[in-house]
Every structure is written in C-alpha cells, then in structure tokens.
Scaffold this active site. Structure first.
Site, PDB file in Angstrom:
ATOM      1  N   HIS A 119       1.087  -0.710  -0.214  1.00  0.00           N
ATOM      2  CA  HIS A 119       0.299   0.416   0.100  1.00  0.00           C
ATOM      3  C   HIS A 119       0.846   1.115  -0.341  1.00  0.00           C
ATOM      4  O   HIS A 119       1.732   0.879   0.362  1.00  0.00           O
ATOM      5  CB  HIS A 119      -0.619  -0.598   0.703  1.00  0.00           C
ATOM      6  CG  HIS A 119      -2.061   0.638   1.507  1.00  0.00           C
ATOM      7  ND1 HIS A 119      -1.571   2.037   1.833  1.00  0.00           N
ATOM      8  CD2 HIS A 119      -3.176   0.714   1.161  1.00  0.00           C
ATOM      9  CE1 HIS A 119      -3.005   3.083   1.319  1.00  0.00           C
ATOM     10  NE2 HIS A 119      -4.100   2.526   1.465  1.00  0.00           N
ATOM     11  N   GLU A 221      -3.567   1.573  -7.089  1.00  0.00           N
ATOM     12  CA  GLU A 221      -4.451   2.800  -6.548  1.00  0.00           C
ATOM     13  C   GLU A 221      -3.394   4.462  -6.588  1.00  0.00           C
ATOM     14  O   GLU A 221      -2.390   4.507  -5.787  1.00  0.00           O
ATOM     15  CB  GLU A 221      -4.153   2.956  -4.830  1.00  0.00           C
ATOM     16  CG  GLU A 221      -5.644   1.533  -4.231  1.00  0.00           C
ATOM     17  CD  GLU A 221      -5.796   2.246  -3.004  1.00  0.00           C
ATOM     18  OE1 GLU A 221      -6.532   2.136  -1.994  1.00  0.00           O
ATOM     19  OE2 GLU A 221      -4.936   1.661  -1.884  1.00  0.00           O
ATOM     20  N   GLY A 227      -7.580   9.644   0.133  1.00  0.00           N
ATOM     21  CA  GLY A 227      -8.374  10.271   1.068  1.00  0.00           C
ATOM     22  C   GLY A 227      -8.847  11.166   0.941  1.00  0.00           C
ATOM     23  O   GLY A 227      -9.183  11.657  -0.777  1.00  0.00           O
TER      24      GLY A 227
HETATM   25  O1  LIG Z   1      -5.920   3.780   0.468  1.00  0.00           O
HETATM   26  C1  LIG Z   1      -7.350   3.100   0.339  1.00  0.00           C
HETATM   27  C2  LIG Z   1      -7.454   2.295   0.896  1.00  0.00           C
HETATM   28  O2  LIG Z   1      -6.616   1.303   0.932  1.00  0.00           O
HETATM   29  C3  LIG Z   1      -8.561   4.144  -0.464  1.00  0.00           C
HETATM   30  O3  LIG Z   1      -8.211   5.526   0.195  1.00  0.00           O
HETATM   31  P1  LIG Z   1     -10.051   5.875   0.241  1.00  0.00           P
HETATM   32  O4  LIG Z   1     -10.795   5.018   0.305  1.00  0.00           O
HETATM   33  O5  LIG Z   1      -9.730   6.458   2.166  1.00  0.00           O
HETATM   34  O6  LIG Z   1      -9.753   6.816  -0.517  1.00  0.00           O
END
Ligand SMILES: O=C(CO)COP(=O)(O)O
Length: 320
Positions: A119, A221, A227
């Site tokens: 991540h 991601e 966020g």
């Molecule tokens: O980091 C995330 C999931 O691993 C995504 O975060 P958000 O849903 O807060 O954008």
C-alpha cells in the site's frame, strides 16, 4: 467473482484521540462492522467476495465473530491482515524471534486468508526510513529511483513470504502525482506505465516458485487520489492503467491478474469504476469523505450495490 477489499487502516481509534471511530472499544467496533456487513447480506453475495483487511489486534475478534454466523451467511466474507514481515517463521529456521513484526505464518495462524502488501502508506514509510539515512535521495532522481527499487525489493520479499505461508495477496501499486507528471494524458501514459512496470516486475519477482492455489490480486491506487478531498481519475485513465497492469503481468509472469481500483472510491463514482471491463473489484477505505469522515457499512453496501448491478451481474441480496 468480483472482489471488494475493505482496508480498515487504523479506523478503530476513537475521535477523541484523533481517529475516526465512533466507538471507544475497538473489539465492539469491529464486531459492529461485521454485524452490519452480514446484516446487509454482503457476506453471501453470489458474485462478490468481501475481504476485510484488519489491524492485527482485531483479527481474532473478527474471526470469532464470523464463526458465530451460519456458514451460509458469511460464505463470501473473509479476513486479512494489513501486511506481513519480509522474513518468516520456518521449521528448523527462525522460531518466531520477530518482536514488532507480523510474520506471514503468524497471520495465517490467526485465521487470515489475505494480506495487503505495498500500500502507498507502507511504501511511503519504508522510503522515509531510507530518506532519513540519505536525505539527498528525495532530491536526486537517480537516487530516488534506487530508493524506490529497494522498497519494491522488500515488498517482493513480503509477497514471497505471504505466498509461501498460504496467504492470498493483494499487491498494491500506483503512481504519485510527481511520477505521473502533468500535460496531456498521452504524455502521462508512458510515465505511469513505467512506474507500474517497475513496481510489478520487482514486486512479483520469483512468484513462480512460491505460488500454489493462492490468488494474487493487483490493487491499483493512484497515490494522488487517496483520502478525503481527492478526486479519482476518470474512466479513460483507469481503463488504461488496469489494462496495462494486466498486460505487464501477463507478459512477465504468464497470468492475467484481477485488478481492483482504490483511492477515493465512493458511491458517486462506484458505478463508473465498476463498469470498466478490466476492473475486477474495488479497494475501499473511507466511505464518507466529507464532514465527519468515516468508514460506514451502509456506505460500503451502496458501493457494492453498484458492482452487483453491473450488467450481467446478480443483483445485491435483499436485507435478511
Ligand atoms: O487507501 C485506500 C484503500 O487502501 C483508499 O483510501 P480512501 O478510500 O480513503 O481513498
């Protein structure tokens, strides 16, 4: 089978301590989360698997909670951890002298079937340690690339440990805003593809010798979309990236992985993302991005409903 990963980060920390949890007791909170997921019928969807990625201290409570339901209610609901160590416990090898870290075998023994690895928050942490040693590496392109390679190498060791221990792996990749750069999308594409290629090739190195029946899913991601207050990319961008990930992995490792999208995934954009042919699910953390930001099972249900009603999919089960 689509997969929705729910990354609950450190969402068990109450608001009065700076977190986002409306419960004081973390055990009660995770039980409430699972209770609601089950209540909304999300544990038994025929075409969607839900995987909750939890802080280590909540894993046993979660496994016990799931065991309290009839198997059928939770047949498509699984638990994973939020990362494993780059070394592991082995018969005749290290017996468990790993203070602080979570070896994959320990995670498996707690009842996890999945782990998230790589991540952006993990990559940032590891990169930060290297930068403490050599602050110049964040200013110089060549040393920054080398630092990122070292991080990908460690992530690769974690992937191999997880696979050897029998865990399924969600390997996260994604570019920062800086790596993507600006200008027309056509100019951004090769830069994005280069970042993904490097993270995938290094992250999956050697899996041929470690993989059995376990699954490897790639979580895409874009770091710049994670966020509150962040806007995820549009359809063209996500389509390009997910197809690129599949083709890199196919070319180098000879299998086509499922790719899930995360980063600002919410009710408003879930339909657009779910409809992309090369997207096989989602990676959700927050479900409410404004006001008192939060993860709420109700929000998760609404996101999953968009995936469940995707053309050709079986509709979301009614509340039981
Ligand atoms: O980091 C995330 C999931 O691993 C995504 O975060 P958000 O849903 O807060 O954008």
């Amino acid at each position: 089978m689509k997969k929705i990963f729910v990354n609950l980060k450190r969402f068990e920390v109450p608001r009065r301590l700076g977190g986002i949890c409306s419960f004081d007791n973390p055990k009660k909170w995770i039980e409430w989360v699972l209770e609601n997921i089950v209540k909304h019928g999300l544990g038994k969807l025929p075409n969607i698997r839900v995987i909750c990625l939890l802080p280590e201290a909540l894993i046993i409570s979660a496994i016990e909670k799931l065991a309290s339901y009839p198997t059928d209610e939770v047949r498509n609901l699984q638990v994973g951890c939020q990362g494993v160590f780059r070394e592991d416990i082995t018969p005749g090898g290290n017996f468990g002298a790993f203070t602080t870290n979570l070896p994959a075998t320990a995670a498996k023994n707690l009842g996890c079937t999945w782990t998230i690895i790589g991540h952006s928050e993990e990559r940032k942490d590891k990169l930060g340690i290297i930068e403490r040693y050599d602050p110049s590496c964040c200013h110089n392109e060549r040393s920054q690339a080398k630092a990122r390679q070292i991080v990908s190498g460690i992530i690769n060791e974690e992937v191999l440990c997880a696979l050897k221990a029998g865990l399924n792996v969600l390997l996260c990749v994604g570019e920062t805003e800086e790596e993507r750069g600006y200008g027309p999308f056509a100019e951004q594409k090769p830069r994005i593809a280069a970042v993904l290629r490097s993270q995938l090739e290094m992250g999956l190195q050697g899996i041929e010798g470690a993989i059995g029946p376990q699954e490897i899913v790639i979580g895409y991601e874009p770091v710049w979309a994670i966020g509150p207050g962040k806007t995820p990319p549009g359809k063209e961008y996500i389509s390009f990236v997910s197809a690129t990930i599949k083709s890199i992995v196919k070319e180098k490792f000879n299998f086509e992985p499922a790719v899930v999208y995360g980063g600002g995934l919410k009710e408003e954009n879930a339909k657009m993302i779910a409809e992309i042919d090369t997207i096989d699910g989602g990676l959700v953390a927050l479900t409410r991005f404004t006001g008192d930001i939060a993860f709420e099972p109700e929000g998760l249900k609404n996101i999953i409903a968009k995936y469940a009603t995707k053309k050709g999919a079986v509709p979301l089960c009614k509340k039981s």
